[in-house]
Design a protein around this motif. Structure first.
Motif, mmCIF file in Angstrom:
data_model
loop_
_atom_site.group_PDB
_atom_site.id
_atom_site.type_symbol
_atom_site.label_atom_id
_atom_site.label_comp_id
_atom_site.label_asym_id
_atom_site.label_seq_id
_atom_site.Cartn_x
_atom_site.Cartn_y
_atom_site.Cartn_z
ATOM 1 N N PHE A 277 1.750 -3.374 5.952
ATOM 2 C CA PHE A 277 1.410 -2.219 5.118
ATOM 3 C C PHE A 277 1.260 -2.725 3.688
ATOM 4 C CE2 PHE A 277 3.359 1.328 2.490
ATOM 5 C CZ PHE A 277 2.195 2.095 2.444
ATOM 6 N N GLN A 278 0.119 -2.480 3.088
ATOM 7 C CA GLN A 278 -0.165 -3.051 1.775
ATOM 8 C C GLN A 278 0.584 -2.374 0.623
ATOM 9 O OE1 GLN A 278 -1.828 -5.894 1.605
ATOM 10 N NE2 GLN A 278 -1.919 -5.729 3.836
ATOM 11 N N GLY A 279 1.139 -1.202 0.859
ATOM 12 C CA GLY A 279 1.896 -0.516 -0.175
ATOM 13 C C GLY A 279 3.384 -0.811 -0.096
ATOM 14 N N LEU B 275 -0.236 3.411 6.822
ATOM 15 C CA LEU B 275 -1.495 2.868 7.311
ATOM 16 C C LEU B 275 -1.409 1.347 7.307
ATOM 17 C CD1 LEU B 275 -4.405 3.327 8.246
ATOM 18 C CD2 LEU B 275 -5.092 3.240 5.829
ATOM 19 N N ALA B 276 -1.396 0.743 8.489
ATOM 20 C CA ALA B 276 -1.309 -0.711 8.606
ATOM 21 C C ALA B 276 -2.709 -1.288 8.751
ATOM 22 C CB ALA B 276 -0.453 -1.098 9.810
ATOM 23 N N GLU B 277 -3.014 -2.261 7.933
ATOM 24 C CA GLU B 277 -4.344 -2.866 7.943
ATOM 25 C C GLU B 277 -4.392 -4.150 8.771
ATOM 26 O OE1 GLU B 277 -5.600 -3.334 3.932
ATOM 27 O OE2 GLU B 277 -5.346 -1.215 3.424
ATOM 28 N N ASP C 27 6.125 -4.232 4.445
ATOM 29 C CA ASP C 27 5.346 -3.770 3.294
ATOM 30 C C ASP C 27 5.073 -4.915 2.322
ATOM 31 O OD1 ASP C 27 7.607 -4.162 1.723
ATOM 32 O OD2 ASP C 27 7.921 -2.041 1.259
ATOM 33 N N SER C 28 4.470 -4.609 1.198
ATOM 34 C CA SER C 28 4.034 -5.630 0.250
ATOM 35 C C SER C 28 5.197 -6.351 -0.426
ATOM 36 C CB SER C 28 3.137 -5.009 -0.824
ATOM 37 O OG SER C 28 3.832 -3.985 -1.528
#
Length: 340
Positions: free
Chosen positions: A17-19, A38-40, A107-108
């Motif tokens: 997760f980018q956030g 939202l996982a990219e 996460d990030s």
């Protein structure tokens, strides 16, 4: 030599997760949480401690026997294991559960939210070693790796009753086992595997001192991460084997399992415990420099070169025949070796 590896068989579903998770947590509203991220990125990796160890042994030519429980989704994984030299005919395939699964989102800031689904692993307690012995003959070594706790106890009891040498590797299950259970798992295994934290936790869980633990096993092997491996035996000074250096640390997951495979192979080839640890440290580097616990490609010539570079020509000369020949042909008799 017949080595049976009992324990977990699992798949890992890893998402990014980018956030930041914390941005979605509202102060004063934590009693009821319903969040979606939202996982990219998604990576699906084969895993499980027993399967990881078995793959390492298979690539070294030992033809290990994998004993555990998997789900109805096991077919592709089973094919992969067979292609890597693992006998999977004693894996119980559940008709009602999926293979054990680890689902994790990172996460990030490297915070993680994860869930482990035990799935078919809960059925491992129903697996006995006698049918396996009836199929392949006497076993020379059984590895009791992390698994359903009842299965770990059952396999330990069977090894004792049948007179089969075994390796105790309670690992992450130590935190979930009571004192009597941990003590039962340490009913004189030939080998005991822990990492540094687990070696302390083991003593806390059993209530035994280091010397009391050493009195119950032939060889206690403790991995120390970048500091290598410590080998302890009752009445002898500890031996520290340094880690192999100069390899990029890409993914530490599964490195300990690769080490165990190398160590067990070395003992199967009747090397000393120190030489087996050197082989294990060298094999571990292949897992360390690769994403995924089983995705590394093993080149035996490169493995031998890493042994020579880290430990000298004497070490590489001792391992040249079993590594560059047929590992199985070099493994005769018991894993007890010379006790060195």
């Amino acid at each position: 030599m017949r080595i049976a590896v009992t324990g977990s068989i699992a798949t890992d579903h890893l998402m990014a997760f980018q956030g930041r998770f914390t941005d979605q947590l509202l102060t004063g509203s934590l009693e009821k949480v319903s969040l979606s991220f939202l996982a990219e990125e998604l990576e699906i990796r084969r895993g499980g401690v027993a399967a990881n160890i078995a793959v390492g042994l298979g690539r070294l030519g030992l033809a290990p026997l994998l004993v555990g429980a998997a789900g109805s989704d096991f077919a592709d994984y089973q094919l992969w294991l067979k292609q890597n030299g693992v006998d999977t005919d004693s894996v119980t395939v559940s008709t009602t559960r999926h293979t054990a699964r680890f689902v994790c989102t990172t996460d990030s800031e490297q915070n993680q939210i994860a869930t482990f689904y035990t799935g078919a692993m809960s059925e491992a307690r129903e697996i006995g070693l006698r049918p396996l012995i009836g199929r392949v003959g006497r076993l020379d070594m059984v590895v009791v790796a992390p698994n359903d706790p009842a299965a770990m106890l059952r396999h330990t009891q069977e090894c004792i009753a049948l007179g089969i040498p075994f390796a105790a590797d309670p690992s992450q299950q130590l935190a979930h086992l009571g004192r009597s259970d941990v003590r039962e798992l340490l009913d004189h295994p030939q080998l005991l595997f822990t990492n540094e934290y687990e070696s302390v936790l083991l003593q806390e869980r059993t209530g035994w001192t280091e010397q009391q633990v050493l009195g119950r096993t032939d060889v206690w092997v403790t991995t120390l991460g970048a500091d290598g491996v410590r080998i302890r035996r009752a009445g002898r000074r500890p031996v520290t084997v340094p880690a192999v250096t100069g390899v990029p640390a890409v993914d530490p997951t599964g490195v300990g399992d690769a080490f165990r495979a190398g160590f067990l192979a070395g003992r199967a080839w009747h090397t000393s415990a120190e030489r087996a640890a050197q082989l294990g440290c060298a094999l571990a580097t292949f897992a360390l420099e690769t994403v995924g616990t089983q995705e590394y490609t093993l080149d035996r010539t490169t493995l031998l070169e890493r042994v020579r570079h880290a430990y000298g020509p004497g070490a590489s000369d001792d391992l040249a025949v079993p590594l560059l020949g047929d590992g199985e042909d070099a493994a005769h008799g018991s894993a007890a070796g010379d006790g060195g």
